[in-house]
Design a protein around this motif. Structure first.
Motif, PDB file in Angstrom:
ATOM      1  N   LEU A  38       0.834  -1.205   0.000  1.00  0.00           N
ATOM      2  CA  LEU A  38       0.000   0.000   0.000  1.00  0.00           C
ATOM      3  C   LEU A  38       0.870   1.255   0.000  1.00  0.00           C
ATOM      4  CD1 LEU A  38      -2.947   1.070   0.237  1.00  0.00           C
ATOM      5  CD2 LEU A  38      -2.673   0.998   2.718  1.00  0.00           C
ATOM      6  N   GLU A  39       1.872   1.276   0.879  1.00  0.00           N
ATOM      7  CA  GLU A  39       2.752   2.447   0.955  1.00  0.00           C
ATOM      8  C   GLU A  39       3.474   2.674  -0.371  1.00  0.00           C
ATOM      9  OE1 GLU A  39       5.375   2.843   4.384  1.00  0.00           O
ATOM     10  OE2 GLU A  39       4.043   1.539   5.506  1.00  0.00           O
ATOM     11  N   ALA A  40       3.998   1.584  -0.957  1.00  0.00           N
ATOM     12  CA  ALA A  40       4.785   1.737  -2.187  1.00  0.00           C
ATOM     13  C   ALA A  40       3.912   2.225  -3.337  1.00  0.00           C
ATOM     14  CB  ALA A  40       5.452   0.409  -2.542  1.00  0.00           C
ATOM     15  N   ARG A  41       2.692   1.693  -3.444  1.00  0.00           N
ATOM     16  CA  ARG A  41       1.814   2.130  -4.544  1.00  0.00           C
ATOM     17  C   ARG A  41       1.494   3.613  -4.413  1.00  0.00           C
ATOM     18  NH1 ARG A  41      -2.213  -3.046  -4.119  1.00  0.00           N
ATOM     19  NH2 ARG A  41      -0.623  -4.545  -4.707  1.00  0.00           N
ATOM     20  N   ILE A  42       1.141   4.033  -3.188  1.00  0.00           N
ATOM     21  CA  ILE A  42       0.778   5.443  -2.994  1.00  0.00           C
ATOM     22  C   ILE A  42       2.012   6.321  -3.226  1.00  0.00           C
ATOM     23  CG2 ILE A  42      -0.031   7.149  -1.301  1.00  0.00           C
ATOM     24  CD1 ILE A  42      -1.735   4.894  -0.050  1.00  0.00           C
ATOM     25  N   ALA A  43       3.150   5.902  -2.682  1.00  0.00           N
ATOM     26  CA  ALA A  43       4.362   6.729  -2.752  1.00  0.00           C
ATOM     27  C   ALA A  43       4.862   6.861  -4.192  1.00  0.00           C
ATOM     28  CB  ALA A  43       5.459   6.122  -1.876  1.00  0.00           C
ATOM     29  N   ILE A  44       5.014   5.734  -4.876  1.00  0.00           N
ATOM     30  CA  ILE A  44       5.564   5.783  -6.242  1.00  0.00           C
ATOM     31  C   ILE A  44       4.555   6.456  -7.173  1.00  0.00           C
ATOM     32  CG2 ILE A  44       6.347   4.360  -8.204  1.00  0.00           C
ATOM     33  CD1 ILE A  44       7.585   2.433  -6.116  1.00  0.00           C
ATOM     34  N   GLY A  45       3.270   6.165  -6.974  1.00  0.00           N
ATOM     35  CA  GLY A  45       2.222   6.819  -7.777  1.00  0.00           C
ATOM     36  C   GLY A  45       2.296   8.333  -7.651  1.00  0.00           C
ATOM     37  N   ALA A  46       2.442   8.815  -6.417  1.00  0.00           N
ATOM     38  CA  ALA A  46       2.469  10.277  -6.196  1.00  0.00           C
ATOM     39  C   ALA A  46       3.732  10.892  -6.789  1.00  0.00           C
ATOM     40  CB  ALA A  46       2.381  10.573  -4.703  1.00  0.00           C
ATOM     41  N   LEU A  47       4.859  10.224  -6.647  1.00  0.00           N
ATOM     42  CA  LEU A  47       6.109  10.784  -7.195  1.00  0.00           C
ATOM     43  C   LEU A  47       6.005  10.922  -8.717  1.00  0.00           C
ATOM     44  CD1 LEU A  47       8.778   8.841  -5.078  1.00  0.00           C
ATOM     45  CD2 LEU A  47       8.249  11.284  -4.915  1.00  0.00           C
ATOM     46  N   LEU A  48       5.457   9.904  -9.384  1.00  0.00           N
ATOM     47  CA  LEU A  48       5.351   9.958 -10.850  1.00  0.00           C
ATOM     48  C   LEU A  48       4.349  11.020 -11.283  1.00  0.00           C
ATOM     49  CD1 LEU A  48       5.482   6.217 -12.007  1.00  0.00           C
ATOM     50  CD2 LEU A  48       7.313   7.786 -11.423  1.00  0.00           C
ATOM     51  N   ASP A  49       3.282  11.116 -10.498  1.00  0.00           N
ATOM     52  CA  ASP A  49       2.210  12.026 -10.866  1.00  0.00           C
ATOM     53  C   ASP A  49       2.583  13.494 -10.609  1.00  0.00           C
ATOM     54  OD1 ASP A  49      -0.434  12.512 -11.670  1.00  0.00           O
ATOM     55  OD2 ASP A  49      -1.017  12.825  -9.569  1.00  0.00           O
ATOM     56  N   ARG A  50       3.163  13.740  -9.443  1.00  0.00           N
ATOM     57  CA  ARG A  50       3.390  15.125  -9.030  1.00  0.00           C
ATOM     58  C   ARG A  50       4.704  15.701  -9.543  1.00  0.00           C
ATOM     59  NH1 ARG A  50       1.521  16.602  -3.905  1.00  0.00           N
ATOM     60  NH2 ARG A  50       2.465  18.602  -4.441  1.00  0.00           N
ATOM     61  N   LEU A  51       5.655  14.848  -9.889  1.00  0.00           N
ATOM     62  CA  LEU A  51       6.974  15.348 -10.295  1.00  0.00           C
ATOM     63  C   LEU A  51       7.302  14.866 -11.711  1.00  0.00           C
ATOM     64  CD1 LEU A  51       8.822  14.520  -6.930  1.00  0.00           C
ATOM     65  CD2 LEU A  51       7.846  16.718  -7.595  1.00  0.00           C
ATOM     66  N   PRO A  52       6.684  15.501 -12.715  1.00  0.00           N
ATOM     67  CA  PRO A  52       6.816  14.988 -14.085  1.00  0.00           C
ATOM     68  C   PRO A  52       8.222  15.116 -14.662  1.00  0.00           C
ATOM     69  CG  PRO A  52       5.538  17.026 -14.040  1.00  0.00           C
ATOM     70  CD  PRO A  52       5.772  16.646 -12.623  1.00  0.00           C
ATOM     71  N   GLN A  53       9.035  16.027 -14.088  1.00  0.00           N
ATOM     72  CA  GLN A  53      10.384  16.194 -14.660  1.00  0.00           C
ATOM     73  C   GLN A  53      11.468  15.465 -13.868  1.00  0.00           C
ATOM     74  OE1 GLN A  53      10.904  20.455 -14.974  1.00  0.00           O
ATOM     75  NE2 GLN A  53       8.878  20.643 -15.872  1.00  0.00           N
ATOM     76  N   LEU A  54      11.026  14.606 -12.954  1.00  0.00           N
ATOM     77  CA  LEU A  54      11.959  13.869 -12.100  1.00  0.00           C
ATOM     78  C   LEU A  54      13.035  13.153 -12.917  1.00  0.00           C
ATOM     79  CD1 LEU A  54      11.841  13.178  -9.035  1.00  0.00           C
ATOM     80  CD2 LEU A  54      10.614  11.101  -9.667  1.00  0.00           C
ATOM     81  N   ALA A  55      14.315  13.281 -12.484  1.00  0.00           N
ATOM     82  CA  ALA A  55      15.403  12.592 -13.207  1.00  0.00           C
ATOM     83  C   ALA A  55      16.518  12.262 -12.218  1.00  0.00           C
ATOM     84  CB  ALA A  55      15.940  13.488 -14.308  1.00  0.00           C
ATOM     85  N   LEU A  56      17.352  11.295 -12.576  1.00  0.00           N
ATOM     86  CA  LEU A  56      18.515  10.983 -11.735  1.00  0.00           C
ATOM     87  C   LEU A  56      19.488  12.153 -11.809  1.00  0.00           C
ATOM     88  CD1 LEU A  56      19.276   7.265 -12.711  1.00  0.00           C
ATOM     89  CD2 LEU A  56      18.439   8.109 -10.495  1.00  0.00           C
ATOM     90  N   ALA A  57      20.012  12.577 -10.663  1.00  0.00           N
ATOM     91  CA  ALA A  57      21.039  13.635 -10.682  1.00  0.00           C
ATOM     92  C   ALA A  57      22.352  12.980 -11.103  1.00  0.00           C
ATOM     93  CB  ALA A  57      21.173  14.251  -9.299  1.00  0.00           C
ATOM     94  N   ASP A  58      23.261  13.811 -11.597  1.00  0.00           N
ATOM     95  CA  ASP A  58      24.509  13.271 -12.130  1.00  0.00           C
ATOM     96  C   ASP A  58      25.502  13.063 -10.979  1.00  0.00           C
ATOM     97  OD1 ASP A  58      26.352  12.422 -13.881  1.00  0.00           O
ATOM     98  OD2 ASP A  58      26.914  14.416 -14.608  1.00  0.00           O
ATOM     99  N   GLU A  59      25.219  12.101 -10.122  1.00  0.00           N
ATOM    100  CA  GLU A  59      26.097  11.812  -8.976  1.00  0.00           C
ATOM    101  C   GLU A  59      26.247  10.310  -8.858  1.00  0.00           C
ATOM    102  OE1 GLU A  59      25.041  13.529  -5.139  1.00  0.00           O
ATOM    103  OE2 GLU A  59      24.101  15.215  -6.172  1.00  0.00           O
ATOM    104  N   PRO A  60      27.405   9.824  -8.379  1.00  0.00           N
ATOM    105  CA  PRO A  60      27.556   8.371  -8.248  1.00  0.00           C
ATOM    106  C   PRO A  60      26.615   7.818  -7.165  1.00  0.00           C
ATOM    107  CG  PRO A  60      29.501   9.533  -7.423  1.00  0.00           C
ATOM    108  CD  PRO A  60      28.590  10.582  -7.978  1.00  0.00           C
ATOM    109  N   LEU A  61      26.191   6.577  -7.332  1.00  0.00           N
ATOM    110  CA  LEU A  61      25.293   5.953  -6.357  1.00  0.00           C
ATOM    111  C   LEU A  61      26.113   5.176  -5.334  1.00  0.00           C
ATOM    112  CD1 LEU A  61      22.662   4.493  -8.847  1.00  0.00           C
ATOM    113  CD2 LEU A  61      22.339   6.456  -7.310  1.00  0.00           C
TER     114      LEU A  61
END
Ligand code: HEM
Length: 402
Positions: free
Chosen positions: A357-380
């Motif tokens: 439940l948490e993951a569906r709500i969380a990932i759904g909201a991130l995709l929906d609310r932050l359309p320009q979301l991208a990985l920053a250019d930093e090592p993981l």
């Protein structure tokens, strides 16, 4: 004899990317026996082992003198009573009693609170670069489960502080062992004192929360003892927080590394439930667990002697080519995912409905609310734990919110 592909699990290179080593294990025909230990990586083998009543969870074998000398009783005592580390008949009783409190209805009642929390966490994210773990994926699960237990908002910070060392201890951190044990023990002592006081208060003044339900949990004459109540309240608090953090972190990383999958999911939000299952399979938050043979037994063609350790590579089983076509490909539309990320059998994750439940709500909201979301250019950088797979930080470029 050909040499056996034994992974070096404590090596950070393996922890950073265990999948090449898993492919070698999976290429081997069946389980491997090495110096008294069995290594299981194939889906059907891991599933059969998790289901086998003759394989039990492992107890820590700690020197009583050392425990007394360093004051480790609080954490050793708590671990001993956690259902995760018990076998039948204790496990059956404990799980039955806690399940009565931690019901699907209790989880479903949390939906509104989780949605609100997620929205608030996203609102607080500003344009620019952020670390998604510390700003979002970490605070969410610990706040949700603490709220469910009935911990007042004012005490949340203390709970977050206590949970971290205990979670590291339970998961077997590779940090300096003694330091983790001491910090976990201090935290377990304080948390136990807190839960004892609070559960007594709930007996006189019942609320709607999990701690009240645990305090009332009884089956015939079979009540939870104080030690058991405290230990399993601690388990609920810590079992869910790093794992769910890692599901959100690993899941968002996988999606951002596969832009076509991400775009498809954005266009078809109804796939979110299936996508979360595929993310659990693709880069599992819990990669590993182990069992010990309680007596001589046979699984498939293999005889396992009493006392032998059986290592179960859940993360490898979820990439087994005999079970999944193109196992190393992320496919949010994959059918028949049924992974082993929440294990299987008697110890199947009690918190799976909450994590989903948490993951569906969380990932759904991130995709929906932050359309320009991208990985920053930093090592993981990955955390130094082979059992719990998760990023230390997930640096993202946010762009504008919607
Ligand atoms: C993505 C998130 C999660 C993952 C991947 C996960 C994974 C697992 C796994 C693999 C096990 C079995 C370990 C073994 O058999 O050795 C387990 C057990 C357990 N989990 Fe989770 N978990 C997650 C979230 C949660 C949450 C949110 C809670 C509760 C709030 C929770 C509570 C438990 C409990 C109580 C057990 C012990 C069950 C038993 O021994 O019968 N987990 N989890």
């Amino acid at each position: 004899m050909t040499s056996q592909p034994i992974p070096d699990m404590w090596n950070q290179q393996f922890i950073d990317d265990p999948y090449p080593a898993y492919r070698q294990l999976l290429a081997h025909d069946g389980p491997i026996y090495h110096e008294g230990v069995w290594l299981y990586a194939h889906y059907t083998d891991v599933q059969a082992a998790l289901r086998h009543a003759g394989l039990g969870t492992t107890q820590l074998d700690v020197d009583a003198e050392l425990v007394a000398q360093y004051g480790l009783e609080p954490i050793i005592n708590a671990r001993r009573h956690m259902m995760l580390f018990t076998n039948p008949p204790d496990h059956t009783r404990l799980r039955g009693l806690v399940s009565r409190a931690f019901t699907p209805r209790a989880v479903d009642r949390m939906r509104g609170t989780i949605e609100q929390l997620v929205m608030q966490l996203v609102d607080d994210i500003d344009a620019g670069n952020i670390d998604l773990i510390s700003r979002f994926a970490y605070p969410l699960p610990v706040t949700v489960i603490a709220t469910m237990l009935g911990v007042p908002t004012d005490d949340l910070d203390r709970f977050r502080r206590w949970s971290q060392p205990i979670a590291a201890f339970i998961a077997g951190s590779t940090d300096t062992e003694s330091d983790v044990w001491l910090r976990a023990s201090d935290a377990a002592k304080e948390m136990a004192e807190y839960f004892v006081v609070e559960s007594r208060r709930r007996r006189d003044n019942p609320g709607e929360d999990l701690l009240t339900a645990l305090s009332q949990a009884e089956e015939g004459d079979d009540q939870l003892s104080t030690d058991e109540l405290v230990a399993n309240a601690i388990l609920l608090l810590v079992a869910g927080h790093e794992t769910t953090t890692n599901l959100i972190g690993n899941g968002m990383l996988a999606l951002l590394q596969h832009p076509h999958q991400l775009a498809h999911l954005r266009q078809h939000p109804a796939l979110l439930g299936n996508a979360v299952e595929e993310l659990l399979r693709y880069d599992s938050p819990v990669q590993y667990t182990e069992r010990v043979a309680l007596h001589d037994l046979t699984i498939g063609d293999h005889r396992i002697a009493a006392g032998a350790t059986v290592q179960l590579f859940l993360g490898a089983a979820n990439r087994d080519p005999q079970r999944y076509p193109d196992p190393d490909t992320l496919d949010v539309q994959r059918t028949d995912v049924r992974h082993l990320a929440f294990a299987h059998g008697a110890h199947f994750c009690l918190g799976a409905p909450l994590a989903r439940l948490e993951a569906r709500i969380a990932i759904g909201a991130l995709l929906d609310r932050l359309p320009q979301l991208a990985l920053a250019d930093e090592p993981l950088a990955w955390r130094s734990n082979f059992a719990l797979r998760g990023l230390r930080r997930l640096p993202l470029a946010i762009g504008q919110q919607q």
